[in-house]
Design a protein around this motif. Structure first.
Motif, PDB file in Angstrom:
ATOM      1  N   MET A 134       0.844  -1.195   0.000  1.00 21.26           N
ATOM      2  CA  MET A 134       0.000   0.000   0.000  1.00 21.26           C
ATOM      3  C   MET A 134       0.882   1.250   0.000  1.00 21.26           C
ATOM      4  N   ASN A 135       0.507   2.213  -0.830  1.00 21.03           N
ATOM      5  CA  ASN A 135       1.256   3.452  -0.926  1.00 21.03           C
ATOM      6  C   ASN A 135       0.255   4.596  -1.004  1.00 21.03           C
ATOM      7  N   PHE A 136       0.252   5.442   0.002  1.00 24.76           N
ATOM      8  CA  PHE A 136      -0.728   6.523   0.061  1.00 24.76           C
ATOM      9  C   PHE A 136      -0.204   7.828  -0.545  1.00 24.76           C
ATOM     10  N   ALA A 137       0.996   7.772  -1.128  1.00 25.97           N
ATOM     11  CA  ALA A 137       1.578   8.970  -1.719  1.00 25.97           C
ATOM     12  C   ALA A 137       1.396   8.952  -3.241  1.00 25.97           C
ATOM     13  N   PHE A 138       1.215  10.130  -3.835  1.00 27.16           N
ATOM     14  CA  PHE A 138       1.168  10.238  -5.280  1.00 27.16           C
ATOM     15  C   PHE A 138       2.591  10.183  -5.831  1.00 27.16           C
ATOM     16  N   ALA A 177     -13.920  13.004   9.112  1.00 31.48           N
ATOM     17  CA  ALA A 177     -14.854  12.849   8.003  1.00 31.48           C
ATOM     18  C   ALA A 177     -14.157  13.055   6.664  1.00 31.48           C
ATOM     19  N   VAL A 178     -13.314  14.084   6.577  1.00 35.04           N
ATOM     20  CA  VAL A 178     -12.608  14.366   5.323  1.00 35.04           C
ATOM     21  C   VAL A 178     -11.637  13.243   4.983  1.00 35.04           C
ATOM     22  N   GLU A 179     -10.830  12.828   5.944  1.00 35.47           N
ATOM     23  CA  GLU A 179      -9.811  11.808   5.685  1.00 35.47           C
ATOM     24  C   GLU A 179     -10.443  10.454   5.355  1.00 35.47           C
ATOM     25  N   SER A 180     -11.523  10.118   6.026  1.00 39.55           N
ATOM     26  CA  SER A 180     -12.195   8.846   5.750  1.00 39.55           C
ATOM     27  C   SER A 180     -12.774   8.839   4.337  1.00 39.55           C
ATOM     28  N   ALA A 181     -13.443   9.924   3.977  1.00 37.10           N
ATOM     29  CA  ALA A 181     -14.020  10.020   2.639  1.00 37.10           C
ATOM     30  C   ALA A 181     -12.937   9.973   1.573  1.00 37.10           C
ATOM     31  N   ARG A 182     -11.821  10.613   1.862  1.00 36.84           N
ATOM     32  CA  ARG A 182     -10.716  10.638   0.896  1.00 36.84           C
ATOM     33  C   ARG A 182     -10.187   9.228   0.620  1.00 36.84           C
ATOM     34  N   ALA A 205      -7.611   7.337 -13.604  1.00 34.59           N
ATOM     35  CA  ALA A 205      -8.605   7.819 -12.639  1.00 34.59           C
ATOM     36  C   ALA A 205      -7.960   8.383 -11.376  1.00 34.59           C
ATOM     37  N   VAL A 206      -6.852   7.797 -10.916  1.00 30.08           N
ATOM     38  CA  VAL A 206      -6.200   8.302  -9.708  1.00 30.08           C
ATOM     39  C   VAL A 206      -5.648   9.702  -9.949  1.00 30.08           C
TER      40      VAL A 206
END
Length: 391
Positions: free
Chosen positions: A1-5, A294-299, A67-68
Motif C-alpha cells: 500500500m502506498n498513500f503517496a502520489f 470525516a474528510v480523511e475517511s471520505a478521501r 482515474a487516480v
C-alpha cells in the motif's frame, strides 16, 4: 500500500492549485446565475491548463490521465477554486460527456468532437434527467424514432448541467420504450440543431457557478451517425460515465472540504471568547477533529475507488461508496464549519458556501438512497424489490 502520489501527479496537483487560486479566484455568483462571458473566459483558461480534457487520450487533445491522477487533479481544483460550481461544471463536462465519447464513440466521432472539447473551445453537457424520470433512468419519456438514416428526438430534459453554455449534448432517449436496459440509446447532438432549445438558467441554492437549465427536443432530427455506441447501448453508456463521475467528480469536494477545514482551524485559533481562543474549548476542538476524520475517511474511500477504476476493475460498489462518503462528509463539514463560525457562519463566506454546494451532492449522480440500494443489492440484500437501485 502506498498513500503517496508519484512525483508527476504531485507536480500536477501543485500546478493546478496555483492556477486555480491565481486565475479562478473569487466567490460564486450570489444571484445563482453565472455570467456567460465570464464563465467562457474561465473555461478557456481551464482548457489551456488541461483540466477540461484530462482523461481523454493525448491523440485527441487530452492529457491521458488515469482515474487516480484525474481525481488528484480535481481535488486540487476544488481546493484552489472557491467556486465549487465551476469545478462541478468542468467535472460534469469531462466525466459525464467526454468519457462516453472516449469509451463508446467511433473514431470519426472522437476526431470530430474531442479536440475542441479538450481545448476549452467547446463545452459539453449530458442530458438524461427528466421531470418525471430522475433516479428511474429506464423510465425516460424522451423518444428517438428511426426514420431512414435519421432519428427524430422528442422530449424534455431537466437539471442539465452546462446546458445554457453547451456546444454539444450527449442525449439519452428511449428507442425501444419498455425495453429495459437495452431500450435506451445515447446520441451526440450539436447545439443549434433545429428542434433543440435550452430554457433559462436555474437559480439554485448551491453550485451557483454551474449554469443549469432544461433542454427541449421538439422534432429534433439527428443523423444515425450521431448514435453513441449502438442503438440500445444507452444504459451502458450512462453506467460507464457514472463510474467516473461518482469517483472523480467528487474529488473536487475533497478539495473544497480541505480548504474550509483549514480556514476553520485558523479561525478557531484566533477567535477569542472568555479570554482564550475558542479552539481551546473541548467542544470546539473535538468538532474540528470530527471534521478532519470525516474528510480523511471520505478521501480514502474515494481514492480506493479511483485506484480500482484505473485498473479497469468492474466494481459498482466502490464508486457508490465513494459518492456516499464524500457527499455525506461535505454536508457534515459544512454544517460544522457554519456552527463553529457562529453568526459569521450564516453570512457570505466559505462555510455557508460549502454547505449550500454540498446539499446537491446527495442528489446528483444518483441519489444517496439509490447508492445505498446499489450497495445493498451487491451484498445480496433488497434484490426482490422491483426496480430497486436502477440508477
Amino acid at each position: 500500500m502506498n498513500f503517496a502520489f508519484d512525483d508527476e501527479t504531485e507536480d500536477m496537483r501543485e500546478a493546478v492549485e496555483r492556477f486555480a487560486r491565481r486565475e479562478l479566484g473569487g466567490a460564486p455568483p450570489r444571484d445563482g446565475v453565472p455570467d456567460r462571458e465570464e464563465f467562457r473566459r474561465r473555461w478557456q483558461l481551464a482548457g489551456k491548463q488541461g483540466l477540461v480534457g484530462s482523461v481523454v487520450p493525448e491523440r485527441y487533445g487530452g492529457s491521458g490521465l488515469d482515474a487516480v491522477a484525474a481525481a488528484a487533479v480535481m481535488e486540487a481544483f476544488g481546493y484552489g477554486c472557491p467556486d465549487t460550481g465551476f469545478a462541478f461544471s468542468v467535472a460534469a463536462h469531462l466525466f459525464a460527456a467526454l468519457v462516453p465519447v472516449v469509451e463508446f464513440g467511433t473514431e470519426e466521432q472522437k476526431r470530430r468532437w474531442l479536440p475542441a472539447l479538450c481545448s476549452g473551445e467547446r463545452i459539453a453537457a449530458h442530458a438524461i434527467t427528466e421531470p418525471e424520470a430522475g433516479s428511474d433512468t429506464l423510465g425516460l419519456r424522451t423518444r428517438a424514432v428511426r426514420d431512414g438514416d435519421h432519428y427524430v428526438l422528442e422530449g424534455v430534459k431537466a437539471f442539465t448541467t452546462n446546458a445554457p453554455v453547451a456546444d454539444v449534448f450527449v442525449v439519452q432517449a428511449a428507442t425501444a420504450p419498455g425495453g429495459g436496459f437495452f431500450g435506451l440509446t445515447a446520441f451526440v447532438v450539436e447545439a443549434g440543431t433545429p428542434g433543440l432549445t435550452v430554457g433559462p438558467p436555474y437559480e439554485k441554492v448551491g453550485l451557483r457557478g454551474s449554469p443549469t437549465a432544461d433542454v427541449r427536443l421538439d422534432g429534433c432530427v439527428v443523423p444515425a451517425t450521431a448514435v453513441l455506441g449502438a442503438e440500445g447501448a444507452g444504459a451502458g453508456v450512462f453506467a460507464g460515465s457514472m463510474k467516473w463521475e461518482r469517483t472523480c467528480l467528487f474529488a473536487a469536494y475533497l478539495g473544497a472540504m480541505r480548504r474550509v477545514l483549514e480556514s476553520t482551524v485558523a479561525y478557531a485559533g484566533r477567535r477569542e471568547q472568555f479570554g482564550v481562543p475558542i479552539g481551546d474549548f473541548q467542544a470546539v476542538s473535538h468538532r474540528v477533529v470530527d471534521m478532519t476524520l470525516a474528510v480523511e475517511s471520505a478521501r480514502l474511500v474515494l481514492y480506493k475507488a479511483a485506484w480500482q477504476l484505473a485498473r479497469g476493475r468492474e466494481d459498482q460498489v466502490a464508486p457508490a461508496l465513494a459518492k456516499l462518503a464524500v457527499s455525506e462528509a461535505a454536508v457534515r463539514v459544512g454544517l460544522d464549519a457554519v456552527q463553529l463560525h457562529g453568526a459569521l457562519g450564516v453570512l457570505g463566506g466559505e462555510a455557508e458556501t460549502l454547505l449550500r454546494d454540498a446539499l446537491p451532492a446527495r442528489i446528483f449522480s444518483g441519489t444517496n438512497e439509490i447508492q445505498r440500494n446499489n450497495v445493498a443489492r451487491a451484498l445480496g440484500l433488497g434484490g426482490s424489490r422491483r426496480g430497486a437501485g436502477r440508477r
